[in-house]
Design an enzyme around this catalytic site. Structure first.
Site, PDB file in Angstrom:
ATOM      1  N   ASN A  11     -35.301  61.059  30.458  1.00 59.78           N
ATOM      2  CA  ASN A  11     -35.770  60.462  29.208  1.00 59.78           C
ATOM      3  C   ASN A  11     -36.779  59.391  29.601  1.00 59.78           C
ATOM      4  O   ASN A  11     -36.402  58.271  29.943  1.00 59.78           O
ATOM      5  CB  ASN A  11     -34.575  59.875  28.453  1.00 59.78           C
ATOM      6  N   ARG A  93     -36.346  64.890  27.466  1.00 59.00           N
ATOM      7  CA  ARG A  93     -36.385  64.475  26.066  1.00 59.00           C
ATOM      8  C   ARG A  93     -37.842  64.301  25.666  1.00 59.00           C
ATOM      9  O   ARG A  93     -38.579  63.554  26.309  1.00 59.00           O
ATOM     10  CB  ARG A  93     -35.648  63.163  25.884  1.00 59.00           C
ATOM     11  N   HIS A 182     -34.297  61.661  16.131  1.00 63.86           N
ATOM     12  CA  HIS A 182     -32.873  61.643  16.513  1.00 63.86           C
ATOM     13  C   HIS A 182     -32.230  63.031  16.357  1.00 63.86           C
ATOM     14  O   HIS A 182     -31.007  63.140  16.253  1.00 63.86           O
ATOM     15  CB  HIS A 182     -32.040  60.683  15.632  1.00 63.86           C
ATOM     16  N   GLY A 212     -27.774  53.376  15.502  1.00 71.10           N
ATOM     17  CA  GLY A 212     -27.972  52.645  16.759  1.00 71.10           C
ATOM     18  C   GLY A 212     -28.936  51.510  16.479  1.00 71.10           C
ATOM     19  O   GLY A 212     -28.923  50.938  15.387  1.00 71.10           O
ATOM     20  N   ARG A 243     -36.440  47.498  12.428  1.00 71.05           N
ATOM     21  CA  ARG A 243     -37.340  48.222  11.513  1.00 71.05           C
ATOM     22  C   ARG A 243     -36.845  48.107  10.079  1.00 71.05           C
ATOM     23  O   ARG A 243     -35.645  48.159   9.827  1.00 71.05           O
ATOM     24  CB  ARG A 243     -37.397  49.712  11.888  1.00 71.05           C
ATOM     25  N   MET A 285     -25.454  44.082  15.711  1.00 73.49           N
ATOM     26  CA  MET A 285     -24.435  44.058  14.650  1.00 73.49           C
ATOM     27  C   MET A 285     -23.216  43.226  15.055  1.00 73.49           C
ATOM     28  O   MET A 285     -22.570  42.614  14.193  1.00 73.49           O
ATOM     29  CB  MET A 285     -24.033  45.498  14.306  1.00 73.49           C
ATOM     30  N   VAL A 333     -23.599  51.250  16.435  1.00 72.23           N
ATOM     31  CA  VAL A 333     -22.972  50.643  15.253  1.00 72.23           C
ATOM     32  C   VAL A 333     -21.956  51.612  14.637  1.00 72.23           C
ATOM     33  O   VAL A 333     -20.821  51.226  14.326  1.00 72.23           O
ATOM     34  CB  VAL A 333     -24.044  50.257  14.210  1.00 72.23           C
ATOM     35  N   GLU A 386     -26.545  62.537  23.616  1.00 71.45           N
ATOM     36  CA  GLU A 386     -27.828  63.238  23.583  1.00 71.45           C
ATOM     37  C   GLU A 386     -28.149  63.888  24.925  1.00 71.45           C
ATOM     38  O   GLU A 386     -28.731  64.964  24.973  1.00 71.45           O
ATOM     39  CB  GLU A 386     -28.933  62.254  23.181  1.00 71.45           C
TER      40      GLU A 386
HETATM   41  P1  ADP Z   1     -30.005  52.739  20.890  1.00 74.82           P
HETATM   42  O1  ADP Z   1     -30.624  53.112  19.582  1.00 74.82           O
HETATM   43  O2  ADP Z   1     -30.773  51.698  21.623  1.00 74.82           O
HETATM   44  O3  ADP Z   1     -29.556  53.903  21.730  1.00 74.82           O
HETATM   45  P2  ADP Z   1     -27.165  52.219  20.540  1.00 74.82           P
HETATM   46  O4  ADP Z   1     -26.757  53.501  19.903  1.00 74.82           O
HETATM   47  O5  ADP Z   1     -26.698  51.924  21.921  1.00 74.82           O
HETATM   48  O6  ADP Z   1     -28.717  51.956  20.434  1.00 74.82           O
HETATM   49  O7  ADP Z   1     -26.687  51.039  19.575  1.00 74.82           O
HETATM   50  C1  ADP Z   1     -26.944  49.711  19.907  1.00 74.82           C
HETATM   51  C2  ADP Z   1     -26.418  48.812  18.824  1.00 74.82           C
HETATM   52  O8  ADP Z   1     -25.045  49.084  18.584  1.00 74.82           O
HETATM   53  C3  ADP Z   1     -26.450  47.352  19.204  1.00 74.82           C
HETATM   54  O9  ADP Z   1     -27.672  46.767  18.888  1.00 74.82           O
HETATM   55  C4  ADP Z   1     -25.341  46.776  18.353  1.00 74.82           C
HETATM   56  O10 ADP Z   1     -25.887  46.364  17.120  1.00 74.82           O
HETATM   57  C5  ADP Z   1     -24.417  47.928  18.077  1.00 74.82           C
HETATM   58  N1  ADP Z   1     -23.091  47.765  18.713  1.00 74.82           N
HETATM   59  C6  ADP Z   1     -22.722  48.062  19.967  1.00 74.82           C
HETATM   60  N2  ADP Z   1     -21.423  47.745  20.161  1.00 74.82           N
HETATM   61  C7  ADP Z   1     -20.967  47.238  19.003  1.00 74.82           C
HETATM   62  C8  ADP Z   1     -19.705  46.723  18.543  1.00 74.82           C
HETATM   63  N3  ADP Z   1     -18.651  46.675  19.353  1.00 74.82           N
HETATM   64  N4  ADP Z   1     -19.623  46.304  17.287  1.00 74.82           N
HETATM   65  C9  ADP Z   1     -20.676  46.331  16.455  1.00 74.82           C
HETATM   66  N5  ADP Z   1     -21.876  46.813  16.812  1.00 74.82           N
HETATM   67  C10 ADP Z   1     -22.022  47.255  18.062  1.00 74.82           C
END
Ligand code: ADP
Length: 402
Positions: A11, A93, A182, A212, A243, A285, A333, A386
């Site tokens: 990726n 990817r 996605h 995410g 965004r 989050m 999230v 993914e």
């Molecule tokens: P990406 O789009 O970069 O792949 P991810 O799917 O890893 O992102 O999601 C990242 C986001 O997930 C973080 O910015 C955070 O907001 C959220 N996150 C990760 N762990 C937790 C948690 N335990 N509780 C709430 N939100 C979380």
């Protein structure tokens, strides 16, 4: 035909390369890692071997060739170099496949030229993806390189949902339409949801919520994507980390004409300084939940706006699908933030949507149902993967299974 069972998934981003070496016999990771800050003086490579041991390499990686050379050296140190006969394919990817690439595709010069032609609609992503492919092809010219497109799963979205209601000639000239992103995750999660429920994907209607840093929703009818929330670019749809998601396009003219902002400044505002970050100064989050718990009003507003948009999409996709069997929450999230899931589904009993508070509060990395057994709609938490999806698609293609 190849005897190997390993697939290297790459990726390549503009300044980073993520990789995983996956054994298709059991889906296990033979190695994984990340090269960061390519092109900067202080780069970093973190490599994780099959036994979980981590190695860190600090130094400059002037370009993607240097980065992939370093990755190849790390893999070789584990006895799994790019020359390994166990390697069956490299899966890449690729963010934008336009309308042409509806499935994983073995890379040829012609395919690469077409991906290059799509750069105007994916200026931030496709150039890096192309570089990754070019370097990998140079390193292993004899090995099948398979491009797996983020847009492919959404190419089944019907024309009336994919078209913006603008002048058709202008739209066609500039390839303006809703592509969606996605897709690899939406495909994987919709199928994994069917597996979790013991159902055939062909008979299941699912709303997938990929939440995410970037976030998108999709409506999947019988395994086929019929609507998705991202559009021409990954800016449309849900409130995201940085965004805005949906805004009135008139806001762009207003900020330009009245606010005096340039197009680039508005682009930066909507893509990098909006969403949760714009509303409350945080895009994580976890931090927002913590602050809201302490009574911070800006954080509470960000949470409420995020959830409100999600609920609008759940309602809209319910109407698009007509019958919903499952709602699947995924990504950072979606997999971890129980309060987001609870708020997104609250008060929707009339639609057959309900969450069991106890099930919802369980922390787990496994796919699981969080709705009560009697609920008409199964609400599930389904971790996305993914890389595994890319590896499976690439492997199936080179083995001739598809
Ligand atoms: P990406 O789009 O970069 O792949 P991810 O799917 O890893 O992102 O999601 C990242 C986001 O997930 C973080 O910015 C955070 O907001 C959220 N996150 C990760 N762990 C937790 C948690 N335990 N509780 C709430 N939100 C979380």
């Amino acid at each position: 035909m190849t005897e190997g069972t390993l697939v290297l998934v790459l990726n390549a981003g503009s300044s980073s390369v993520k990789y995983q070496l996956i054994d298709m016999l059991d889906g296990s990771r033979a190695a994984a890692g990340l090269v960061e800050r390519i092109g900067e003086p202080a780069g970093r490579l973190v490599h994780t071997a099959a036994d979980g041991a981590e190695r860190e390499l600090l130094g400059a990686f002037p370009d993607h060739t240097a980065a992939l050379d370093a990755v190849a050296a790390e893999l070789a140190a584990d006895g799994l170099g790019l020359d390994s006969p166990r390697l069956a394919a490299i899966g890449h990817r690729v963010v934008h496949g336009g309308r042409r690439f509806t499935a994983p595709t073995v890379v040829t010069d012609e395919v690469l030229a077409e991906v290059r032609r799509l750069i105007p609609v994916a200026p931030l992503h496709n150039p890096a993806n192309i570089t990754g492919i070019e370097v990998a092809r140079r390193l292993r010219p004899d090995l099948p390189q398979v491009a797996v497109f983020d847009t492919a799963f959404h190419t089944t979205v019907p024309e009336h949902a994919a078209r913006y209601a603008i002048d058709r000639a202008v739209a066609d000239e500039h390839r303006v339409r809703r592509y969606g992103f996605h897709g690899t995750s939406h495909r994987y999660v919709s199928r994994a949801t069917a597996r979790l429920l013991g159902r055939d994907p062909a008979e299941l209607n699912v709303i997938v919520l990929h939440l995410g840093n970037g976030a998108s929703a999709s409506a999947v009818a019988g395994g086929v994507c019929v609507e998705t929330s991202m559009g021409l670019t990954p800016l449309e749809g849900l409130v995201m980390g940085t965004r805005s998601g949906d805004v009135d396009p008139g806001l762009v003219f207003h900020l330009h004409r009245v606010g005096g902002l340039t197009v680039d400044e508005i682009d930066d505002l909507l893509n990098r300084r909006s969403g949760l970050l714009g509303l409350c100064g945080d895009n994580d989050m976890r931090e927002i939940l913590r602050r809201a718990g302490e009574g911070d009003q800006a954080a509470q507003l960000a949470f409420d706006a995020y959830v409100h948009r999600l609920r609008k999409y759940i309602g809209a996709y319910y109407a698009v699908l007509g019958r919903v069997d499952a709602i699947a929450f995924t990504a950072g999230v979606g997999e971890n933030a129980a309060p987001v899931r609870a708020a997104a589904c609250a008060g929707l009993e009339a639609l057959g949507i309900e969450i069991d508070a106890e099930l919802n509060s369980v922390r787990s990395r496994e796919a699981r149902v969080v709705s009560p057994a009697y609920a008409r709609v199964a609400v599930a938490v389904v971790p996305t993967d993914e890389e595994l999806e890319i590896a499976q698609q690439a492997f199936a293609l080179v083995r001739g299974d598809t």
